[in-house]
Motif scaffolding. Structure first.
Motif, mmCIF file in Angstrom:
data_model
loop_
_atom_site.group_PDB
_atom_site.id
_atom_site.type_symbol
_atom_site.label_atom_id
_atom_site.label_comp_id
_atom_site.label_asym_id
_atom_site.label_seq_id
_atom_site.Cartn_x
_atom_site.Cartn_y
_atom_site.Cartn_z
ATOM 1 N N UNK A 54 -0.623 -5.992 4.369
ATOM 2 C CA UNK A 54 -1.702 -5.824 3.412
ATOM 3 C C UNK A 54 -1.222 -5.484 2.018
ATOM 4 N N UNK A 55 -2.173 -5.215 1.130
ATOM 5 C CA UNK A 55 -1.870 -4.848 -0.248
ATOM 6 C C UNK A 55 -2.793 -3.714 -0.670
ATOM 7 N N UNK A 56 -2.239 -2.786 -1.452
ATOM 8 C CA UNK A 56 -3.054 -1.706 -1.984
ATOM 9 C C UNK A 56 -3.768 -2.159 -3.248
ATOM 10 N N UNK A 57 -4.908 -1.550 -3.534
ATOM 11 C CA UNK A 57 -5.670 -1.945 -4.721
ATOM 12 C C UNK A 57 -6.421 -0.744 -5.289
ATOM 13 N N UNK A 58 -6.714 -0.818 -6.570
ATOM 14 C CA UNK A 58 -7.713 0.035 -7.212
ATOM 15 C C UNK A 58 -8.330 -0.810 -8.313
ATOM 16 N N UNK A 99 -3.673 5.060 -0.529
ATOM 17 C CA UNK A 99 -3.211 5.154 0.853
ATOM 18 C C UNK A 99 -1.801 4.597 1.020
ATOM 19 N N UNK A 100 -1.237 4.019 -0.039
ATOM 20 C CA UNK A 100 0.086 3.392 0.056
ATOM 21 C C UNK A 100 1.165 4.428 0.327
ATOM 22 N N UNK A 101 2.072 4.103 1.204
ATOM 23 C CA UNK A 101 3.208 4.983 1.519
ATOM 24 C C UNK A 101 4.527 4.364 1.062
ATOM 25 N N UNK A 102 4.454 3.254 0.357
ATOM 26 C CA UNK A 102 5.631 2.595 -0.224
ATOM 27 C C UNK A 102 5.324 2.313 -1.684
ATOM 28 N N UNK A 103 6.211 2.714 -2.581
ATOM 29 C CA UNK A 103 5.934 2.585 -4.013
ATOM 30 C C UNK A 103 6.571 1.357 -4.647
ATOM 31 N N UNK A 104 7.690 0.878 -4.106
ATOM 32 C CA UNK A 104 8.327 -0.278 -4.735
ATOM 33 C C UNK A 104 7.591 -1.553 -4.343
ATOM 34 N N UNK A 105 7.877 -2.635 -5.078
ATOM 35 C CA UNK A 105 7.208 -3.912 -4.831
ATOM 36 C C UNK A 105 6.694 -4.516 -6.116
ATOM 37 N N UNK A 134 5.172 9.945 -2.362
ATOM 38 C CA UNK A 134 4.691 8.608 -2.738
ATOM 39 C C UNK A 134 3.170 8.604 -2.831
ATOM 40 N N UNK A 135 2.494 9.270 -1.906
ATOM 41 C CA UNK A 135 1.035 9.372 -1.973
ATOM 42 C C UNK A 135 0.603 10.054 -3.268
ATOM 43 N N UNK A 136 1.329 11.098 -3.656
ATOM 44 C CA UNK A 136 1.029 11.793 -4.905
ATOM 45 C C UNK A 136 1.260 10.888 -6.107
ATOM 46 N N UNK A 137 2.347 10.094 -6.061
ATOM 47 C CA UNK A 137 2.649 9.175 -7.152
ATOM 48 C C UNK A 137 1.589 8.078 -7.249
ATOM 49 N N UNK A 138 1.112 7.580 -6.088
ATOM 50 C CA UNK A 138 0.075 6.560 -6.092
ATOM 51 C C UNK A 138 -1.232 7.087 -6.690
ATOM 52 N N UNK A 139 -1.494 8.363 -6.497
ATOM 53 C CA UNK A 139 -2.673 8.968 -7.115
ATOM 54 C C UNK A 139 -2.535 8.995 -8.639
#
Length: 340
Positions: free
Chosen positions: A97-101, A177-183, A70-75
């Motif tokens: 929280x929420x992940x952002x870029x 840094x996200x460890x969950x991809x769905x949402x 998942x970390x690789x996918x978030x990258x």
């Protein structure tokens, strides 16, 4: 006669209210966007099961739901946002929280970050809400949750500036840094087809895609979105014709009375003026009833969206009522003047 006229007027008001509610449902399902103009993509995670034929000594099959994958996918998603100069915010209901870029600057304009001018610091900091309660509970000496994640706080943001979808999000952290991809993913990118393909190629399912639709796209989607939607469209068209028939019936029932009054001096101008008055009365009553239902029944929308919806529906109801009454009145006037 008076009782029949009153009944027709009441039914006309009810039909207009139902038409207004139908438009509200269409707005809520196809136009309303709680993300302040951002495109919203709902993504479901993968269902992965280990290989039933696996035996000791065989290579372990890759688990796409593992933290490392998942970390690789978030990258990859972060790289996509960088290539398209877009902002992406990721929210999962089961994670804090929420992940952002942010490669477009959309998010950084909302943050109170004294270091946001430094390009090297972008997309690396953690930002927290301005709520004092959150700071007192989870922040110590500028460190978020020092006993667990221990991330330095780069700045703050105001909850009111964020889209409604991000309500109650207490902090933002880098997407990588996200460890969950769905949402739910929010983005200001103009083109998201390649992002959707990126999800699908990695085995994720797109549950819902919410973006602005043109009138043609809206009509096309409503006619192809399923039986219930098509039935609702047919019902709306049927109600429209029912209202027109109801107004025509009102004038036809009063045709003899208008002919007699015209003989005794009632002018065509006065008849048209009375028609506009009746139309406004119907519209005002219908708009009043509609407003009560709207502001109490769709409270999940922001006040801005509710007022905007009310404004357009009120104009539509008024135009429909006056336009139909005028057309019917002109037709009736032609029939009335023939007796002179």
């Amino acid at each position: 006669m008076k009782r029949k006229n009153a009944m027709i007027l009441i039914i006309s008001c009810i039909i207009l209210v139902i038409i207004g509610l139908g438009i509200s449902i269409i707005y809520s399902d196809y136009i309303y966007n709680p993300a302040k103009g951002l495109i919203s993509i709902s993504v479901a995670g993968q269902n992965w099961e280990p290989d039933p034929d696996w035996e000791p000594g065989m290579e372990v099959s890759r688990n796409p739901n593992s933290s490392q994958e998942i970390l690789s996918f978030m990258q990859e998603i972060d790289a996509w946002a960088n290539a398209h100069k877009a902002t992406i915010i990721h929210k999962n209901a089961f994670s804090a929280g929420s992940g952002y870029c942010d490669y477009s600057g959309w998010l950084f304009t909302l943050l109170n970050d004294p270091s946001k001018e430094h390009e090297t610091e972008k997309n690396k900091g953690v930002y927290i809400t301005e709520s004092n309660l959150f700071k007192e509970a989870y922040v110590k000496d500028g460190i978020l949750m020092p006993d667990s994640i221990g991330l330095a706080v780069s700045g703050t943001y105001c909850d009111e500036d964020m889209p409604a979808t991000l309500a109650n999000v207490d902090f933002l952290y880098p997407l990588t840094m996200s460890t969950i991809a769905d949402g739910v993913y929010l983005t200001d990118a103009q083109e998201v087809d390649s992002l959707v393909r990126l999800f699908e190629e990695n085995g994720y399912q797109i549950i819902y895609l919410n973006k602005s639709l043109s009138m043609f796209e809206l009509a096309q989607r409503m006619l192809t979105d399923g039986f219930v939607t098509r039935a609702a469209v047919c019902a709306m068209v049927g109600l429209l014709f029912c209202f027109i028939y109801n107004i025509l019936l009102l004038y036809r029932e009063n045709l003899r009375s208008l002919q007699i009054r015209h003989i005794f001096g009632l002018s065509k101008k006065r008849m048209l003026f009375n028609s506009v008055g009746i139309a406004l009365l119907i519209a005002v009553i219908a708009i009043g009833l509609f407003s009560v239902i709207l502001f109490n029944g769709l409270s999940y929308m922001s006040m801005y969206d509710l007022k905007r919806l009310f404004f357009y529906v009120a104009i539509g109801i008024t135009a429909l009522s006056i336009g139909t009454s005028l057309v019917c009145a002109i037709s009736i006037n032609s029939a009335v003047t023939k007796v002179r």
